[in-house]
Design a protein around this motif. Sequence first.
Motif, mmCIF file in Angstrom:
data_model
loop_
_atom_site.group_PDB
_atom_site.id
_atom_site.type_symbol
_atom_site.label_atom_id
_atom_site.label_comp_id
_atom_site.label_asym_id
_atom_site.label_seq_id
_atom_site.Cartn_x
_atom_site.Cartn_y
_atom_site.Cartn_z
ATOM 1 N N THR A 156 -5.958 -4.885 -9.849
ATOM 2 C CA THR A 156 -6.912 -4.050 -9.108
ATOM 3 C C THR A 156 -6.191 -3.268 -8.023
ATOM 4 O OG1 THR A 156 -8.691 -5.615 -9.566
ATOM 5 C CG2 THR A 156 -9.041 -4.082 -7.741
ATOM 6 N N PHE A 157 -5.250 -3.922 -7.347
ATOM 7 C CA PHE A 157 -4.460 -3.206 -6.337
ATOM 8 C C PHE A 157 -3.816 -1.975 -6.961
ATOM 9 C CE2 PHE A 157 -0.495 -2.073 -4.307
ATOM 10 C CZ PHE A 157 -0.821 -2.058 -2.961
ATOM 11 N N TYR A 158 -3.170 -2.184 -8.115
ATOM 12 C CA TYR A 158 -2.439 -1.085 -8.759
ATOM 13 C C TYR A 158 -3.369 -0.007 -9.322
ATOM 14 C CZ TYR A 158 1.838 -3.773 -8.231
ATOM 15 O OH TYR A 158 2.907 -4.452 -7.709
ATOM 16 N N ASN A 159 -4.627 -0.334 -9.539
ATOM 17 C CA ASN A 159 -5.591 0.694 -9.947
ATOM 18 C C ASN A 159 -5.834 1.705 -8.825
ATOM 19 O OD1 ASN A 159 -6.029 -0.291 -12.531
ATOM 20 N ND2 ASN A 159 -7.754 -1.574 -11.899
ATOM 21 N N TYR A 160 -5.649 1.263 -7.596
ATOM 22 C CA TYR A 160 -5.941 2.123 -6.445
ATOM 23 C C TYR A 160 -4.694 2.645 -5.740
ATOM 24 C CZ TYR A 160 -10.707 0.562 -7.092
ATOM 25 O OH TYR A 160 -11.938 0.319 -7.630
ATOM 26 N N PHE A 161 -3.649 1.833 -5.721
ATOM 27 C CA PHE A 161 -2.408 2.197 -5.036
ATOM 28 C C PHE A 161 -1.224 1.781 -5.903
ATOM 29 C CE2 PHE A 161 -5.547 1.281 -1.697
ATOM 30 C CZ PHE A 161 -5.501 2.462 -0.978
ATOM 31 N N PRO A 162 -0.360 2.713 -6.284
ATOM 32 C CA PRO A 162 0.767 2.346 -7.145
ATOM 33 C C PRO A 162 1.824 1.492 -6.441
ATOM 34 C CG PRO A 162 0.852 4.682 -6.588
ATOM 35 C CD PRO A 162 -0.441 4.157 -6.055
ATOM 36 N N THR A 163 1.883 1.582 -5.096
ATOM 37 C CA THR A 163 2.879 0.843 -4.320
ATOM 38 C C THR A 163 2.309 0.535 -2.930
ATOM 39 O OG1 THR A 163 3.801 2.864 -3.373
ATOM 40 C CG2 THR A 163 4.815 2.063 -5.424
ATOM 41 N N LYS A 164 3.025 -0.302 -2.195
ATOM 42 C CA LYS A 164 2.653 -0.524 -0.785
ATOM 43 C C LYS A 164 2.805 0.770 0.003
ATOM 44 C CE LYS A 164 5.578 -3.649 0.528
ATOM 45 N NZ LYS A 164 6.287 -4.681 1.305
ATOM 46 N N GLU A 165 3.834 1.530 -0.331
ATOM 47 C CA GLU A 165 4.070 2.802 0.366
ATOM 48 C C GLU A 165 2.888 3.753 0.216
ATOM 49 O OE1 GLU A 165 7.988 0.881 -0.238
ATOM 50 O OE2 GLU A 165 6.290 1.241 -1.551
ATOM 51 N N ALA A 166 2.203 3.677 -0.916
ATOM 52 C CA ALA A 166 1.036 4.540 -1.135
ATOM 53 C C ALA A 166 -0.083 4.213 -0.154
ATOM 54 C CB ALA A 166 0.546 4.409 -2.573
ATOM 55 N N VAL A 167 -0.196 2.958 0.249
ATOM 56 C CA VAL A 167 -1.187 2.578 1.263
ATOM 57 C C VAL A 167 -0.812 3.222 2.591
ATOM 58 C CG1 VAL A 167 -2.275 0.668 2.517
ATOM 59 C CG2 VAL A 167 -1.689 0.384 0.099
ATOM 60 N N VAL A 168 0.471 3.178 2.934
ATOM 61 C CA VAL A 168 0.936 3.787 4.175
ATOM 62 C C VAL A 168 0.738 5.295 4.130
ATOM 63 C CG1 VAL A 168 2.955 4.171 5.646
ATOM 64 C CG2 VAL A 168 2.514 1.910 4.685
ATOM 65 N N LEU A 169 0.986 5.904 2.989
ATOM 66 C CA LEU A 169 0.756 7.343 2.833
ATOM 67 C C LEU A 169 -0.714 7.673 3.089
ATOM 68 C CD1 LEU A 169 1.772 10.166 2.043
ATOM 69 C CD2 LEU A 169 1.357 9.543 -0.336
ATOM 70 N N GLU A 170 -1.599 6.860 2.567
ATOM 71 C CA GLU A 170 -3.035 7.051 2.815
ATOM 72 C C GLU A 170 -3.333 6.940 4.304
ATOM 73 O OE1 GLU A 170 -7.126 7.597 2.123
ATOM 74 O OE2 GLU A 170 -5.419 7.968 0.807
ATOM 75 N N PHE A 171 -2.733 5.972 4.965
ATOM 76 C CA PHE A 171 -2.914 5.804 6.410
ATOM 77 C C PHE A 171 -2.423 7.045 7.152
ATOM 78 C CE2 PHE A 171 -1.027 4.471 10.487
ATOM 79 C CZ PHE A 171 -2.175 4.090 11.146
ATOM 80 N N SER A 172 -1.264 7.528 6.777
ATOM 81 C CA SER A 172 -0.699 8.712 7.420
ATOM 82 C C SER A 172 -1.593 9.925 7.220
ATOM 83 C CB SER A 172 0.697 8.985 6.859
ATOM 84 O OG SER A 172 1.236 10.153 7.414
ATOM 85 N N ARG A 173 -2.084 10.107 6.022
ATOM 86 C CA ARG A 173 -2.979 11.240 5.744
ATOM 87 C C ARG A 173 -4.237 11.163 6.601
ATOM 88 N NH1 ARG A 173 -2.270 10.886 -0.645
ATOM 89 N NH2 ARG A 173 -0.515 12.304 -0.847
ATOM 90 N N ARG A 174 -4.820 9.978 6.663
ATOM 91 C CA ARG A 174 -6.050 9.812 7.457
ATOM 92 C C ARG A 174 -5.771 10.057 8.935
ATOM 93 N NH1 ARG A 174 -9.327 4.556 5.087
ATOM 94 N NH2 ARG A 174 -9.299 5.190 2.901
#
Length: 194
Positions: free
Chosen positions: A49-67
Amino acid sequence: MADLSRRERKKKETREKIYANAMKLFRSQGFGATSIEQITQHADVGKGTFYNYFPTKEAVVLEFSRRTCQNLIDIGRYNPGLNIRQRLERLLHDWTDFMVRDREIAWVTIRNRDGAEYDMSLHYALLAILNVGQMNGEINRDFDPAFLAESLEGMVVQHFMRWFVSGSSNLHVEVNAALSVFLDGLLEKEQKEA
């Protein structure tokens, strides 16, 4: 149609749950020390499920940065009466606050700038302000605003990287100095003489 709406709402809730738990863990124990397994355990979802939404941990940080950058841009839009220098100072001050406050997370964002999916929010914010400055006659129109945005972004990102690695100096002072160097070379002659 109601099922689709419920399904979409559930997907959004799951994404937010993963995101919120990941950010909480990144802040409490550090990005490097946080595993995807820990994130999924805290979010109560499977690893797939994690990988369905974020391909990596870095992708979560990218989302944080964008927001975060989008929030900074939105705040800047509420100050249309400011001149170009004031608008850039406010944006870069808020950006620097974010970089200092979330130092390790900010480093992950900067470190991953070479990929195709890196966060362009700061670039677009600078571009918008510089475009307005050119339209108002505050900034020299001889340069492409995208080039100017890239140049200023490169300057402040370089200062952040040096600050992060060296652990010394005041990032706010350095970013303000970089902005002064950048702007003073771009002021129209009438603005320089005033």
